[in-house]
Design a protein around this motif. Structure first.
Motif, PDB file in Angstrom:
ATOM      1  N   ALA A 520      21.677  41.473  73.294  1.00  0.00           N
ATOM      2  CA  ALA A 520      20.668  42.496  73.594  1.00  0.00           C
ATOM      3  C   ALA A 520      20.594  42.588  75.106  1.00  0.00           C
ATOM      4  CB  ALA A 520      19.309  42.104  73.017  1.00  0.00           C
ATOM      5  N   ARG A 521      20.960  43.750  75.643  1.00  0.00           N
ATOM      6  CA  ARG A 521      21.090  43.890  77.089  1.00  0.00           C
ATOM      7  C   ARG A 521      19.770  44.339  77.713  1.00  0.00           C
ATOM      8  NH1 ARG A 521      25.458  46.535  74.567  1.00  0.00           N
ATOM      9  NH2 ARG A 521      27.546  45.785  75.131  1.00  0.00           N
ATOM     10  N   GLU A 522      19.218  43.526  78.589  1.00  0.00           N
ATOM     11  CA  GLU A 522      17.973  43.898  79.262  1.00  0.00           C
ATOM     12  C   GLU A 522      18.124  45.171  80.087  1.00  0.00           C
ATOM     13  OE1 GLU A 522      15.973  41.062  81.627  1.00  0.00           O
ATOM     14  OE2 GLU A 522      15.446  39.761  79.950  1.00  0.00           O
ATOM     15  N   ILE A 576      12.103  43.848  74.298  1.00  0.00           N
ATOM     16  CA  ILE A 576      12.741  42.628  73.785  1.00  0.00           C
ATOM     17  C   ILE A 576      12.122  42.240  72.443  1.00  0.00           C
ATOM     18  CG2 ILE A 576      13.064  40.154  74.197  1.00  0.00           C
ATOM     19  CD1 ILE A 576      13.051  40.893  77.253  1.00  0.00           C
ATOM     20  N   ALA A 580      13.761  41.518  68.752  1.00  0.00           N
ATOM     21  CA  ALA A 580      13.601  40.178  68.167  1.00  0.00           C
ATOM     22  C   ALA A 580      12.882  40.245  66.826  1.00  0.00           C
ATOM     23  CB  ALA A 580      12.843  39.277  69.135  1.00  0.00           C
ATOM     24  N   VAL A 590      19.312  37.382  74.144  1.00  0.00           N
ATOM     25  CA  VAL A 590      18.921  38.381  75.140  1.00  0.00           C
ATOM     26  C   VAL A 590      19.568  38.028  76.470  1.00  0.00           C
ATOM     27  CG1 VAL A 590      16.988  39.436  76.377  1.00  0.00           C
ATOM     28  CG2 VAL A 590      16.724  38.807  73.967  1.00  0.00           C
ATOM     29  N   ARG A 591      20.384  38.912  76.976  1.00  0.00           N
ATOM     30  CA  ARG A 591      21.030  38.683  78.270  1.00  0.00           C
ATOM     31  C   ARG A 591      20.142  39.197  79.387  1.00  0.00           C
ATOM     32  NH1 ARG A 591      26.677  41.562  79.295  1.00  0.00           N
ATOM     33  NH2 ARG A 591      25.314  43.291  79.872  1.00  0.00           N
ATOM     34  N   ILE A 642      10.084  37.219  78.900  1.00  0.00           N
ATOM     35  CA  ILE A 642      10.672  36.392  77.833  1.00  0.00           C
ATOM     36  C   ILE A 642       9.664  35.347  77.354  1.00  0.00           C
ATOM     37  CG2 ILE A 642      12.406  34.620  77.328  1.00  0.00           C
ATOM     38  CD1 ILE A 642      13.728  37.267  77.320  1.00  0.00           C
ATOM     39  N   VAL A 654      14.296  34.128  70.010  1.00  0.00           N
ATOM     40  CA  VAL A 654      14.967  34.637  71.209  1.00  0.00           C
ATOM     41  C   VAL A 654      15.673  33.512  71.951  1.00  0.00           C
ATOM     42  CG1 VAL A 654      14.583  35.623  73.512  1.00  0.00           C
ATOM     43  CG2 VAL A 654      13.477  36.642  71.518  1.00  0.00           C
ATOM     44  N   VAL A 656      18.090  33.021  75.448  1.00  0.00           N
ATOM     45  CA  VAL A 656      18.419  33.771  76.663  1.00  0.00           C
ATOM     46  C   VAL A 656      19.834  33.436  77.131  1.00  0.00           C
ATOM     47  CG1 VAL A 656      16.044  34.069  77.434  1.00  0.00           C
ATOM     48  CG2 VAL A 656      17.316  32.053  78.165  1.00  0.00           C
TER      49      VAL A 656
END
Length: 810
Positions: A520-522, A576, A580, A590-591, A642, A654, A656
């Motif tokens: 999941a790209r921030e 996010i 999730a 999550v990146r 986060i 989640v 990271v």
């Protein structure tokens, strides 16, 4: 006298077993007073005029044959004829008289209700409740009328007659004809409840699922100031709240999304206290949410209890549609209506129909005419037909795009003929949205200036297939429709995860076979939902001095926030959290943001904080930003978001991930900064992965494994850096190929090392989505997980299933 013969009953003497006598709404209210009030749910007291009374009224006035005669002459396809003759029937009913005994009974109950509240002429809400409505398998919602702030005996009797008459509105007649209901097999009951003073407070609607996708693990709450009629009528765009059920049950503050509505108007009592009037909401009030977080959580808890009770009664999952009101004097919340939801809960989940616009981003921007809130997930093209009133129905042709300011139930016969619907006002729970969902028609509501921008006869395409925003494009835009039979998607032993770009598609994707989210790209959330450089928010005083134009745009975007930094953290955490929640309790990786400097510079205010680099792809990106004094504060906001998602909202699934981490020393620096902002590896089971996308990640895998919990192979950058080419350059594009032996050697090496080191290793790059044979290679090498783009699900799982069969994996 038996209950079935009575004209009037107290709500507390009614349960769901009495639907045939008091209708769905009143039966639900009685059920809640009898059962759920003991669980802390507030329901206003009141009484019911039964369906028996309605039929006796009809027969006392000799109306049955007259009504049947008028109905027999109606052509329901002729909207004007339908409206005219429906009006004739209603007039007959309104001119009727109550039998003397019935009138005495109604007034004696009204006086008793007034005594309970120490009021001579108690103010009441008078609501229609048809005996065939609000059942789990049929919805008559909104087909009959409600009258608010009714005071005095004569006003009450008149309102009851108007409710009787509303059984024969044009939309109610059309609806019953469509579903084959006999007009005299449907009776109408009238509920009379003490008014909640929401004219001084707030009101709205809750659903115990997501209304667009049917995702069942959330409660959707919408709300406005004042009485609730404007929210259904679509007069205002309401505030929206999403609450995640599984972590709410565990006691977390599980609000995973909040959207501030415009709430420009509210419906309040008139100065003389008789009836209602629309008033303007002051700007300061519009900037605030109409409910506090504590009130949102209380309502969500009530909705869960109501859903659980009804599900137990019906012996299956029964999602609910609940109306609420907040008394502006006492500050108390009340449930004023509850009924089963009947659209999403009846959908066939064995097949998934996917609509997709076949345009490039540049073409979309060129053709875009309007934007609003999407209802449904379909796409449709047609000619525009603008209407100011349902009385102009004769000009509307089957298959046209209906464009109106707002709709109400009188529009329904026209809406059935529309290919799509566009309204200038309204939110996800307005009338147009509710009916569009039921009809399976795409709708874009809240599309401001639609009547000015669009022209009659103009061909447009309405797209609700691109997330929560709905778009109107010029012309007949090409699009594809694909139906996926979920039963045909093969089972595999290798976990297949998704790369998820946007939170808006997450709930829908959750219905497909998956093992969670591998990427999941921030940056997608930051770019699409925030659009502002984080340092421009942190140093907003500087922006105000240096760039007044940008400062004004930022103020506009952060409307309702005293501190613009809170806007960034809220939007990022909600984005996010939505992803999730969609896949909970499966892992969601999550990146952290991986913008390059030129991409960050494109955000509002970004040019004031970003350097100009010759090759941003190999410059200041990923890990090197996070510990830099020039960016550390901005990265801190990501950590705070986060932390909120995991610890406040309870979404501890989640994980990271650190992108573009060149050396183990860099990794340690990033972990230290994370800890400064409350994110500590191992604390509360937090796992931290590293992207494996640089040759040094492969070569030094042993050292990276000492500080990280797992690897995720980014085949895009790993290919670029292994082959020594710029993947953005068309001049060397022909050489770029993840299937090159050198790239495969790097991938195989890190998989082998991770296995020996006891670390998880997956892949989230593009290669397995594009090339099924690459997915086969990964399975052969023993990869732990493969994360793909959702549109590659079928071909990838088929390829993986085949190689597993060959390898005979257990």
């Amino acid at each position: 006298m038996k209950m079935d013969n009575r004209n009037v009953l107290w709500l507390r003497d009614v349960t769901l077993k009495d639907v045939h006598l008091v209708g769905g709404k009143n039966a639900s209210l009685g059920e809640m007073l009898n059962v759920l009030s003991f669980k802390g749910i507030n329901v206003p007291d009141g009484f019911v005029v039964t369906a028996n009374a309605y039929f006796r009224f009809i027969d006392f006035n000799n109306l049955r044959e007259k009504i049947e005669e008028v109905i027999a002459s109606i052509d329901v396809k002729d909207v004007e004829d339908l409206q005219r003759k429906a009006g004739v029937i209603r007039a007959l009913i309104r001119e009727g008289k109550f039998p003397e005994k019935m009138e005495r009974e109604i007034l004696s109950y009204y006086r008793a209700l007034g005594e309970k509240y120490n009021m001579e002429n108690v103010d009441v809400a008078v609501r229609s409740s048809a005996t065939a409505e609000d059942l789990p398998d049929a919805s008559f919602a909104g087909q009959q009328d409600t009258y608010l702030n009714i005071k005095g005996e004569s006003a009450l009797l008149d309102a009851v007659k108007r409710c009787f008459a509303s059984l024969f509105t044009a939309r109610a007649i059309s609806y019953r004809e469509s579903f084959g209901f006999d007009h005299f097999k449907v009776g109408i009951s009238v509920g009379i409840q003490k008014m909640v003073r929401s004219d001084l407070g707030a009101s709205g609607v809750c659903f115990s699922l997501d209304t667009e996708t049917g995702f069942e693990n959330v409660v959707l709450i919408t709300g406005i100031y004042g009485l609730g009629e404007l929210i259904v009528g679509g007069e205002v765009v309401p505030d929206e709240f999403l609450v995640f059920k599984p972590t709410l049950k565990k006691g977390y503050k599980a609000i995973i999304e909040k959207k501030l509505g415009d709430k420009e108007k509210k419906l309040i009592y008139t100065d003389d206290g008789e009836g209602t009037v629309v008033d303007i909401v002051p700007e300061k009030e519009r900037e605030k949410f109409c409910l506090s977080d504590e009130e949102v959580l209380k309502l969500a808890d009530w909705v869960l209890k109501i859903e659980e009770h009804y599900s137990n009664l019906y012996g299956r999952w029964c999602p609910m549609d609940v109306e609420w009101a907040k008394d502006g004097i006492s500050g108390e919340l009340f449930v004023v209506q509850a009924r089963p939801e009947t659209v999403q809960s009846r959908k066939d989940r064995s097949k998934l129909t996917v609509y997709k616009i076949e345009l490039s981003p540049e073409e979309k921007n060129k053709k875009l005419l309007l934007k609003g809130t999407a209802v449904g997930s379909k796409i449709a093209s047609g000619k525009v037909r603008k209407l100011s009133s349902p009385e102009n129905a004769s000009s509307f042709n089957e298959g046209e795009i209906l464009v109106a300011e707002i709709t109400d139930p009188d529009w329904e016969p026209i809406m059935k003929k529309a290919a799509a619907i566009i309204t200038e006002r309204g939110g996800r729970t307005c009338h147009a949205a509710i009916v569009a969902r039921e009809l399976g028609v795409p709708a874009v509501v809240g599309a401001k200036s639609a009547l000015d921008v669009l022209e009659n006869g103009q061909t447009v395409t309405v797209s609700c297939a691109e997330g929560s925003d709905g778009y109107v494009y010029e012309g007949a835009v090409p699009y594809s429709v694909e139906e996926v039979d979920i039963s045909e998607i093969p089972e595999v032993k290798t976990p297949i995860m998704f790369n998820v770009a946007t939170p808006d598609k997450a709930f829908e994707l959750s219905f497909l076979p998956n093992e969670g989210v591998g990427l999941a790209r921030e940056e997608f959330i930051i770019n699409n939902y925030i659009g502002i450089h984080p340092l421009a928010l942190i140093h907003f005083d500087f922006i105000e001095k240096e760039d007044s134009e940008i400062a004004e745009l930022i103020k506009e975007k952060t409307f309702g926030y005293d501190n613009p930094v809170d806007y960034y953290v809220d939007k990022l955490s909600y984005g996010i959290a939505k992803i999730a929640a969609a896949f909970y309790p499966k892992p969601v990786i999550v990146r952290f943001s991986d913008f390059k400097s030129n991409e960050y510079a494109n955000l509002l205010g970004g040019s004031h904080f970003e350097p100009k680099e010759e090759n941003p792809m190999l410059g200041w990106r990923g890990a090197s930003r996070y510990y830099s004094e020039k960016f550390k504060e901005a990265f801190g906001l990501e950590c705070i978001a986060i932390k909120r998602v995991r610890e406040e909202m309870g979404l501890d699934n989640v994980i990271v991930m650190i992108p573009f981490c060149r050396t183990p020393e860099e990794g340690k620096k990033v972990l230290n900064v994370m800890e400064e902002y409350g994110l500590e590896r191992g604390k509360n089971s937090l796992k931290v992965y590293v992207m494996c996308e640089i040759p040094s990640n492969v070569i030094l895998a042993e050292q990276f494994s000492e500080i990280f919990d797992g690897f995720s192979i980014g085949s895009n950058d790993l290919t670029q850096l292994t082959l020594g080419l710029d993947r953005d350059s068309e001049l060397v594009a022909s050489i770029y190929d993840e299937r090159n032996d050198a790239v495969k050697f790097m991938v195989a090496t890190v998989i082998d090392k991770a296995k020996k080191l006891g670390r998880k290793v997956g892949i989230c790059g593009q290669a397995p989505s594009d090339y099924p044979e690459f997915a086969e290679f990964l399975v052969e090498k023993g990869i732990d997980t493969i994360s793909i783009n959702p549109d590659a699900l079928l071909k990838t799982r088929k390829a993986v299933a085949e190689i597993e069969r060959k390898l005979k994996l257990d």
